[in-house]
Design a protein around this motif. Structure first.
Motif, PDB file in Angstrom:
ATOM      1  N   ARG A   1       3.346  14.794  33.954  1.00 45.73           N
ATOM      2  CA  ARG A   1       3.268  13.702  33.122  1.00 45.73           C
ATOM      3  C   ARG A   1       4.315  13.718  32.314  1.00 45.73           C
ATOM      4  O   ARG A   1       4.965  12.614  32.005  1.00 45.73           O
ATOM      5  CB  ARG A   1       1.919  13.844  32.398  1.00 45.73           C
ATOM      6  N   ARG A   2       5.043  14.887  31.779  1.00 50.07           N
ATOM      7  CA  ARG A   2       6.352  15.014  31.007  1.00 50.07           C
ATOM      8  C   ARG A   2       7.302  14.564  31.817  1.00 50.07           C
ATOM      9  O   ARG A   2       8.088  13.680  31.260  1.00 50.07           O
ATOM     10  CB  ARG A   2       6.539  16.340  30.694  1.00 50.07           C
ATOM     11  N   LEU A   3       7.476  14.795  33.075  1.00 45.96           N
ATOM     12  CA  LEU A   3       8.525  14.258  33.600  1.00 45.96           C
ATOM     13  C   LEU A   3       8.762  12.786  33.997  1.00 45.96           C
ATOM     14  O   LEU A   3       9.585  12.289  33.961  1.00 45.96           O
ATOM     15  CB  LEU A   3       8.653  15.037  35.241  1.00 45.96           C
ATOM     16  N   GLU A   4       7.433  12.387  34.143  1.00 46.36           N
ATOM     17  CA  GLU A   4       7.526  10.873  34.330  1.00 46.36           C
ATOM     18  C   GLU A   4       7.757  10.244  32.945  1.00 46.36           C
ATOM     19  O   GLU A   4       8.336   8.969  33.041  1.00 46.36           O
ATOM     20  CB  GLU A   4       5.959  10.318  34.581  1.00 46.36           C
ATOM     21  N   SER A   5       7.806  10.620  32.022  1.00 50.22           N
ATOM     22  CA  SER A   5       7.996   9.954  30.700  1.00 50.22           C
ATOM     23  C   SER A   5       9.579  10.420  30.333  1.00 50.22           C
ATOM     24  O   SER A   5      10.123   9.833  29.293  1.00 50.22           O
ATOM     25  CB  SER A   5       7.056  10.371  29.600  1.00 50.22           C
ATOM     26  N   ALA A   6      10.183  11.252  30.962  1.00 54.56           N
ATOM     27  CA  ALA A   6      11.593  11.904  30.499  1.00 54.56           C
ATOM     28  C   ALA A   6      12.577  10.766  30.851  1.00 54.56           C
ATOM     29  O   ALA A   6      12.573   9.952  31.954  1.00 54.56           O
ATOM     30  CB  ALA A   6      11.893  13.115  31.221  1.00 54.56           C
ATOM     31  N   LYS A   7      13.612  11.022  30.375  1.00 51.87           N
ATOM     32  CA  LYS A   7      14.953   9.990  30.387  1.00 51.87           C
ATOM     33  C   LYS A   7      15.986  10.966  31.036  1.00 51.87           C
ATOM     34  O   LYS A   7      15.848  12.024  30.964  1.00 51.87           O
ATOM     35  CB  LYS A   7      15.557   9.320  29.121  1.00 51.87           C
ATOM     36  N   ALA A   8      16.665  10.345  32.111  1.00 51.56           N
ATOM     37  CA  ALA A   8      17.572  11.469  32.756  1.00 51.56           C
ATOM     38  C   ALA A   8      18.892  10.895  32.593  1.00 51.56           C
ATOM     39  O   ALA A   8      19.239   9.598  32.548  1.00 51.56           O
ATOM     40  CB  ALA A   8      16.986  11.253  34.524  1.00 51.56           C
ATOM     41  N   PHE A   9      19.905  11.834  32.698  1.00 48.02           N
ATOM     42  CA  PHE A   9      20.988  11.509  32.658  1.00 48.02           C
ATOM     43  C   PHE A   9      21.869  12.615  33.371  1.00 48.02           C
ATOM     44  O   PHE A   9      21.414  13.950  33.315  1.00 48.02           O
ATOM     45  CB  PHE A   9      21.713  11.521  31.274  1.00 48.02           C
ATOM     46  N   THR A  10      23.244  12.588  33.646  1.00 53.08           N
ATOM     47  CA  THR A  10      24.119  13.625  34.613  1.00 53.08           C
ATOM     48  C   THR A  10      24.922  14.098  33.399  1.00 53.08           C
ATOM     49  O   THR A  10      25.653  13.523  32.931  1.00 53.08           O
ATOM     50  CB  THR A  10      24.836  12.974  35.731  1.00 53.08           C
TER      51      THR A  10
ATOM     52  N   GLN B   1      11.553  15.442  15.632  1.00 52.52           N
ATOM     53  CA  GLN B   1      11.563  15.621  17.061  1.00 52.52           C
ATOM     54  C   GLN B   1      12.526  16.470  17.683  1.00 52.52           C
ATOM     55  O   GLN B   1      13.440  16.490  16.930  1.00 52.52           O
ATOM     56  CB  GLN B   1      11.784  14.090  17.652  1.00 52.52           C
ATOM     57  N   VAL B   2      12.172  16.947  18.638  1.00 48.16           N
ATOM     58  CA  VAL B   2      12.939  17.906  19.441  1.00 48.16           C
ATOM     59  C   VAL B   2      13.455  17.163  20.771  1.00 48.16           C
ATOM     60  O   VAL B   2      12.633  16.917  21.420  1.00 48.16           O
ATOM     61  CB  VAL B   2      12.303  19.415  19.522  1.00 48.16           C
ATOM     62  N   ARG B   3      14.816  17.353  21.117  1.00 50.35           N
ATOM     63  CA  ARG B   3      14.896  16.648  22.302  1.00 50.35           C
ATOM     64  C   ARG B   3      14.908  18.012  23.315  1.00 50.35           C
ATOM     65  O   ARG B   3      15.622  18.827  23.353  1.00 50.35           O
ATOM     66  CB  ARG B   3      16.853  16.516  22.334  1.00 50.35           C
ATOM     67  N   THR B   4      13.742  17.877  24.289  1.00 46.06           N
ATOM     68  CA  THR B   4      13.427  19.004  25.102  1.00 46.06           C
ATOM     69  C   THR B   4      13.757  18.598  26.664  1.00 46.06           C
ATOM     70  O   THR B   4      13.525  17.540  27.141  1.00 46.06           O
ATOM     71  CB  THR B   4      12.042  19.092  24.862  1.00 46.06           C
ATOM     72  N   VAL B   5      14.353  19.634  27.151  1.00 45.90           N
ATOM     73  CA  VAL B   5      14.597  19.461  28.649  1.00 45.90           C
ATOM     74  C   VAL B   5      13.186  19.737  29.332  1.00 45.90           C
ATOM     75  O   VAL B   5      12.747  20.924  29.031  1.00 45.90           O
ATOM     76  CB  VAL B   5      15.899  20.560  29.050  1.00 45.90           C
ATOM     77  N   VAL B   6      12.881  18.978  30.525  1.00 49.22           N
ATOM     78  CA  VAL B   6      11.738  19.258  31.152  1.00 49.22           C
ATOM     79  C   VAL B   6      12.039  19.457  32.590  1.00 49.22           C
ATOM     80  O   VAL B   6      11.304  20.136  33.351  1.00 49.22           O
ATOM     81  CB  VAL B   6      10.728  18.165  31.001  1.00 49.22           C
TER      82      VAL B   6
END
Length: 199
Positions: free
Chosen positions: A49-58, A129-134
């Motif tokens: 669920r967390r991964l589905e909501s995450a934003k991705a970048f390289t 808020q915390v920017r969190t890596v999932v």
């Protein structure tokens, strides 16, 4: 989620055949495995669920340090625009998931990675808020040269403007006086800054 019967079947298969005369012990083992699988399924469901909501970048992983206060890992990342990302944190390092992510990030220093991150509310202050890596995906070592000007700016930024500390880290890392550097060389200089975290 799997049905309860699916969990019991999976647990029985994991336990293997029941030895004659050990039915009670075998049954208890199956019960324990079924409960473990149920809990694992719940944990994995939350992770997905967390991964589905995450934003991705390289980006390229340059440094990982652990905050004393929160025990979270703090990732230093250079994005594809050649700029340092705002700090991104792992889950707390005093739990298994947080520790595993810190170690994964450390193993990827100098690599190009796909970063999946969420903005999550702080438990101590819901307004922040915390920017969190999932999740992190390894794209292999970053072999692109980092221009000298960018590299020196990154070190100065990480040194919080302390020119002497930045120059000392640069020199101790054995970086050239002029010319581009590799991501791995730059990452080494980051570990030599005050508060740097050596993997």
């Amino acid at each position: 989620m799997h049905s309860r019967l699916d969990l019991i079947i999976a647990a029985a298969q994991a336990a293997g055949p029941c030895p004659p005369g050990e039915e009670a012990v075998w049954t208890e083992r199956v019960r324990g495995l079924a409960v473990d699988l149920f809990v694992l399924g719940d944990t994995v469901d939350q992770d997905l669920r967390r991964l589905e909501s995450a934003k991705a970048f390289t980006a390229t992983m340059l440094a990982v340090r652990v905050e004393e206060s929160s025990r979270r890992g703090v990732l230093t990342l250079r994005n594809t625009s050649g700029e340092l990302e705002q700090p991104i944190r792992t889950d707390r390092g005093d739990n298994d998931a947080g520790r595993a992510m810190i170690e994964r990030a450390r193993a990827l220093i100098g690599h190009r990675v796909r970063v999946y991150r969420l903005n999550e509310q702080m438990a101590s202050n819901a307004k922040l808020q915390v920017r969190t890596v999932v999740h992190l995906v390894d794209y292999g070592p970053d072999t692109d040269p980092v221009p000298e000007v960018s590299a020196k700016q990154h070190i100065m930024q990480a040194a919080e403007g302390d020119k002497d500390a930045a120059q000392q880290a640069w020199a101790e890392a054995g970086l050239p006086d002029s010319g581009s550097v590799t991501a791995r060389q730059l990452a080494t200089a980051f570990t030599l800054l005050p508060g740097g975290d050596v993997p």
